[in-house]
Scaffold this motif. Structure first.
Motif, PDB file in Angstrom:
ATOM      1  N   ALA A  66       0.834  -1.006  -0.351  1.00  0.00           N
ATOM      2  CA  ALA A  66      -0.452  -0.331  -0.413  1.00  0.00           C
ATOM      3  C   ALA A  66       0.511   1.199  -0.030  1.00  0.00           C
ATOM      4  O   ALA A  66       0.264   1.947  -1.144  1.00  0.00           O
ATOM      5  CB  ALA A  66      -1.092  -0.375   1.176  1.00  0.00           C
ATOM      6  N   TYR A  67       1.634   1.135   0.980  1.00  0.00           N
ATOM      7  CA  TYR A  67       2.639   2.557   0.660  1.00  0.00           C
ATOM      8  C   TYR A  67       3.408   2.909  -0.520  1.00  0.00           C
ATOM      9  O   TYR A  67       3.456   4.279  -1.185  1.00  0.00           O
ATOM     10  CB  TYR A  67       3.721   2.080   2.076  1.00  0.00           C
ATOM     11  CG  TYR A  67       4.585   3.661   2.338  1.00  0.00           C
ATOM     12  CD1 TYR A  67       3.905   5.005   2.622  1.00  0.00           C
ATOM     13  CD2 TYR A  67       6.088   3.655   1.909  1.00  0.00           C
ATOM     14  CE1 TYR A  67       5.027   5.321   2.437  1.00  0.00           C
ATOM     15  CE2 TYR A  67       6.937   4.417   1.824  1.00  0.00           C
ATOM     16  CZ  TYR A  67       5.935   5.787   2.533  1.00  0.00           C
ATOM     17  OH  TYR A  67       7.384   7.140   2.554  1.00  0.00           O
ATOM     18  N   PRO A  68       4.138   2.232  -1.037  1.00  0.00           N
ATOM     19  CA  PRO A  68       4.559   2.171  -2.156  1.00  0.00           C
ATOM     20  C   PRO A  68       3.843   2.662  -3.780  1.00  0.00           C
ATOM     21  O   PRO A  68       3.880   3.897  -3.812  1.00  0.00           O
ATOM     22  CB  PRO A  68       5.696   1.092  -2.807  1.00  0.00           C
ATOM     23  CG  PRO A  68       4.986   0.178  -1.949  1.00  0.00           C
ATOM     24  CD  PRO A  68       5.035   0.800  -0.605  1.00  0.00           C
ATOM     25  N   ALA A  69       2.358   1.955  -3.254  1.00  0.00           N
ATOM     26  CA  ALA A  69       1.915   2.070  -4.265  1.00  0.00           C
ATOM     27  C   ALA A  69       0.923   3.605  -3.988  1.00  0.00           C
ATOM     28  O   ALA A  69       0.686   4.517  -4.916  1.00  0.00           O
ATOM     29  CB  ALA A  69       0.419   1.128  -4.471  1.00  0.00           C
ATOM     30  N   ARG A  70       0.575   3.997  -2.605  1.00  0.00           N
ATOM     31  CA  ARG A  70       0.162   4.769  -2.467  1.00  0.00           C
ATOM     32  C   ARG A  70       0.944   6.521  -2.992  1.00  0.00           C
ATOM     33  O   ARG A  70       0.920   7.486  -3.527  1.00  0.00           O
ATOM     34  CB  ARG A  70       0.254   5.356  -1.367  1.00  0.00           C
ATOM     35  CG  ARG A  70      -1.102   5.466  -0.839  1.00  0.00           C
ATOM     36  CD  ARG A  70      -1.669   5.572   0.937  1.00  0.00           C
ATOM     37  NE  ARG A  70      -1.920   7.054   1.309  1.00  0.00           N
ATOM     38  CZ  ARG A  70      -3.049   7.819   1.097  1.00  0.00           C
ATOM     39  NH1 ARG A  70      -4.409   6.614   0.070  1.00  0.00           N
ATOM     40  NH2 ARG A  70      -3.510   8.890   1.434  1.00  0.00           N
ATOM     41  N   ARG A  71       2.558   6.326  -2.388  1.00  0.00           N
ATOM     42  CA  ARG A  71       3.777   7.523  -3.204  1.00  0.00           C
ATOM     43  C   ARG A  71       3.757   6.916  -4.542  1.00  0.00           C
ATOM     44  O   ARG A  71       3.632   8.116  -5.497  1.00  0.00           O
ATOM     45  CB  ARG A  71       4.878   6.564  -2.898  1.00  0.00           C
ATOM     46  CG  ARG A  71       5.531   7.590  -2.137  1.00  0.00           C
ATOM     47  CD  ARG A  71       6.947   7.086  -1.209  1.00  0.00           C
ATOM     48  NE  ARG A  71       8.129   7.941  -2.255  1.00  0.00           N
ATOM     49  CZ  ARG A  71       9.818   7.635  -2.208  1.00  0.00           C
ATOM     50  NH1 ARG A  71       9.913   6.251  -1.244  1.00  0.00           N
ATOM     51  NH2 ARG A  71      10.455   8.397  -2.851  1.00  0.00           N
ATOM     52  N   ALA A  72       3.290   6.165  -5.312  1.00  0.00           N
ATOM     53  CA  ALA A  72       3.223   6.514  -6.965  1.00  0.00           C
ATOM     54  C   ALA A  72       2.358   6.978  -7.802  1.00  0.00           C
ATOM     55  O   ALA A  72       2.148   7.437  -8.122  1.00  0.00           O
ATOM     56  CB  ALA A  72       3.737   4.804  -7.230  1.00  0.00           C
ATOM     57  N   ALA A  73       1.367   6.642  -6.916  1.00  0.00           N
ATOM     58  CA  ALA A  73      -0.354   7.312  -7.053  1.00  0.00           C
ATOM     59  C   ALA A  73      -0.117   8.742  -6.700  1.00  0.00           C
ATOM     60  O   ALA A  73      -0.546   9.210  -7.772  1.00  0.00           O
ATOM     61  CB  ALA A  73      -1.168   6.516  -6.436  1.00  0.00           C
ATOM     62  N   GLY A  74       1.032   9.753  -6.424  1.00  0.00           N
ATOM     63  CA  GLY A  74       0.914  10.993  -5.882  1.00  0.00           C
ATOM     64  C   GLY A  74       1.732  11.729  -7.329  1.00  0.00           C
ATOM     65  O   GLY A  74       2.285  12.856  -7.420  1.00  0.00           O
TER      66      GLY A  74
END
Lengths: 85, 210
Positions: A66-74
């Motif tokens: 979740a964390y890397p995905a959230r960061r990438a989505a930003g």
């Protein structure tokens, strides 16, 4: 999505291999004498353990993804293509 | 497989699977990590629960879940101490004999019947214990004897499953019969049907091995 794929494949493989490991350990001729006397390793399986292992693995994998995905989505895709990140 | 997967997947699945396939080594390491974790969890849980179950069966199920003992009774104060209550006084009375205190439950049959009437109690089994010295041939061995009611004992413990020779039913038809534990039988070298002597406060109940 990658986390889900990794979690599903990894957990399913783990369940199958775990079952095989339990059956293999059960057949090992290990003799123990002491407080508990037995001719082999004592294995006790329950369906709830398999469900718990699957759910726990999925939760951990999803949390880890979740964390890397959230960061990438930003990130702005245009900026990424331009090589800003 | 890859083209079929990619064609039939929605956009998100397409991107994720393509990424995973393009970074195969990294993906395999991740999958292996999850697989090993799940495998270890299942194997260790199964082993721990297996030993826990066995331990419970060996300890809890091999004896009654609740043991009712006789109530501790206050020893009667010697008559001299009752008369002379000075703790520093030296009291001597010639010719006294110590009274033997036998531990026992008052009205055990009534107590067992009362316990059996309780809705939460499945079965109650009376049991008496005593120390004896077993003699078989030239060998002697100090053992603890448990006097039981075979029928009710089989209902409250799993001891019947552990009998390797003979049967509990023979206790009902054999006068002064006893079932020996494996360790005692090995120490004495006794086998099923052998005759032994016993001495001690509980010796009357030990005469013949079954």
């Amino acid at each position: 999505m990658q986390g889900v794929v990794i979690g599903l494949i990894g957990s399913t493989l783990g369940l199958v291999l775990g079952k095989l490991t339990v059956e293999g350990l059960r057949k090992l001729p290990i003799r123990m004498e002491g407080l508990v006397r037995t001719e082999g390793l004592l294995m006790s399986e329950h369906l709830s353990d398999y469900i718990l292992a699957f759910v726990a693995a999925m939760v951990v994998v999803l949390l880890a993804a979740a964390y890397p995905a959230r960061r990438a989505a930003g990130y702005d895709p245009v900026e990424v293509i331009r090589g800003a990140h | 497989l890859q083209p079929i997967l990619l064609e039939r997947s929605p956009m998100r699945w397409f991107i994720s699977i393509r990424y995973l396939l393009s970074h195969m080594r990294q993906s395999l390491v991740c999958i292996a990590g999850v697989t090993i974790s799940v495998l270890m969890f299942i194997a260790m849980t199964a082993m721990m629960k297996g030993f826990t179950d066995k331990f419970i069966i060996e300890t809890v199920e091999s004896s009654g879940h609740i043991t009712v003992n006789d109530e501790p009774r206050e020893r009667q104060t010697p008559i001299l101490q009752r008369v002379y209550d000075d703790p520093n006084a030296l009291l001597v009375l010639d010719g006294t004999k110590p009274r033997e205190q036998i531990e026992k439950i008052k009205n055990p049959t009534g107590l067992v019947a009362t316990l059996r009437r309780m809705p939460q109690v499945l079965e109650a089994a009376p049991i008496v214990t005593g120390d004896v010295t077993a003699v078989y041939g030239t060998k002697t061995y100090g053992i603890i004897v448990y006097g039981i009611d075979p029928d009710s004992q089989l209902k409250v413990t799993t001891i019947g499953d552990k009998l390797v020779s003979g049967s509990f039913d023979r206790l009902k038809t054999t006068a002064n019969g006893v079932i020996l534990g494996r360790g005692v039988a090995l120490m004495l070298g006794a086998r099923e049907g052998d005759i032994s002597k016993a001495s001690g406060s509980a010796a009357r109940i030990l005469r013949r091995f079954t």
